[in-house]
Design an enzyme around this catalytic site. Structure first.
Site, PDB file in Angstrom:
ATOM      1  N   CYS A   1      -6.315   5.080 -17.586  1.00  0.00           N
ATOM      2  CA  CYS A   1      -7.178   6.233 -17.839  1.00  0.00           C
ATOM      3  C   CYS A   1      -7.767   6.182 -19.249  1.00  0.00           C
ATOM      4  O   CYS A   1      -8.921   6.548 -19.464  1.00  0.00           O
ATOM      5  CB  CYS A   1      -6.413   7.539 -17.617  1.00  0.00           C
ATOM      6  SG  CYS A   1      -6.099   7.829 -15.864  1.00  0.00           S
TER       7      CYS A   1
ATOM      8  N   CYS B   1      -5.595   8.353 -10.686  1.00  0.00           N
ATOM      9  CA  CYS B   1      -5.114   9.383 -11.611  1.00  0.00           C
ATOM     10  C   CYS B   1      -6.115  10.526 -11.742  1.00  0.00           C
ATOM     11  O   CYS B   1      -7.313  10.366 -11.481  1.00  0.00           O
ATOM     12  CB  CYS B   1      -4.888   8.769 -12.994  1.00  0.00           C
ATOM     13  SG  CYS B   1      -3.666   7.455 -13.048  1.00  0.00           S
TER      14      CYS B   1
ATOM     15  N   GLU C   1      -7.306  11.994 -14.460  1.00  0.00           N
ATOM     16  CA  GLU C   1      -8.313  11.805 -15.495  1.00  0.00           C
ATOM     17  C   GLU C   1      -9.491  10.972 -14.985  1.00  0.00           C
ATOM     18  O   GLU C   1     -10.652  11.302 -15.209  1.00  0.00           O
ATOM     19  CB  GLU C   1      -7.710  11.110 -16.725  1.00  0.00           C
ATOM     20  CG  GLU C   1      -6.598  11.885 -17.381  1.00  0.00           C
ATOM     21  CD  GLU C   1      -5.202  11.535 -16.863  1.00  0.00           C
ATOM     22  OE1 GLU C   1      -4.996  11.534 -15.623  1.00  0.00           O
ATOM     23  OE2 GLU C   1      -4.319  11.285 -17.693  1.00  0.00           O
TER      24      GLU C   1
END
Length: 160
Positions: A115, A73, A75
């Site tokens: 995340c 991801c 993040e």
């Protein structure tokens, strides 16, 4: 037995223009990162920009893989890069934006559970909250004053 009530307090802005100028700048960096996402499978592009206490801005975008669990991801891409490149810097703020190639993304998209857990590690490590802003492609922007506000029963080193 007793019940425990857990609350999260979020601030909702109607649009990007309502944010402080510095946060608009950070979110625009997240938008640039989102445009660099590699998402041929989900068609869901995410960008993140992190402001560090040394005034550096580190960005990341989601990177998919045909072996789905091998992707990462936005993040975490940004957070891990910040941790590797600037190991002693504190993460002050993170801006996150998501857009789908399949439909207009107008609702704010928060960080996923993985995340949240990764960001929690940095928040615990630095002993200071990370200010989190998230949005879709357009529309409202949500602010959480800390990751702990989004993940109140955090799993950290004290649990080990």
């Amino acid at each position: 037995m007793k019940d425990i009530k857990i609350e999260s307090i979020l601030t909702v802005f109607d649009n990007l223009d309502e944010l402080p100028k510095a946060i608009i700048t950070l979110m625009l960096e997240a938008v640039k990162a989102r445009d660099k996402a590699y998402a041929p499978y989900s068609k869901f592009h995410v960008g993140a920009a992190i402001l560090l206490d040394n005034q550096e801005i580190v960005t990341g975008s989601n990177q998919e893989n045909a072996s789905y669990p091998s992707g990462l991801c936005a993040e975490r891409t940004a957070a891990y890069y910040a941790g590797a490149k600037f190991p002693n810097a504190k993460m002050l703020k993170i801006a996150i934006t998501a857009a789908s190639q399949n439909q207009k993304t107008e609702s704010p998209i928060p960080p996923c559970g993985a995340c949240r857990q990764a960001l929690a590690e940095y928040e615990v490590k630095q002993k200071e909250p990370i200010d989190i802003y998230f949005m879709g492609e357009t529309g409202k922007v949500v602010r959480s004053k800390s990751l702990a506000n989004l993940l109140p029963l955090v799993f950290d080193k004290s649990s080990l």
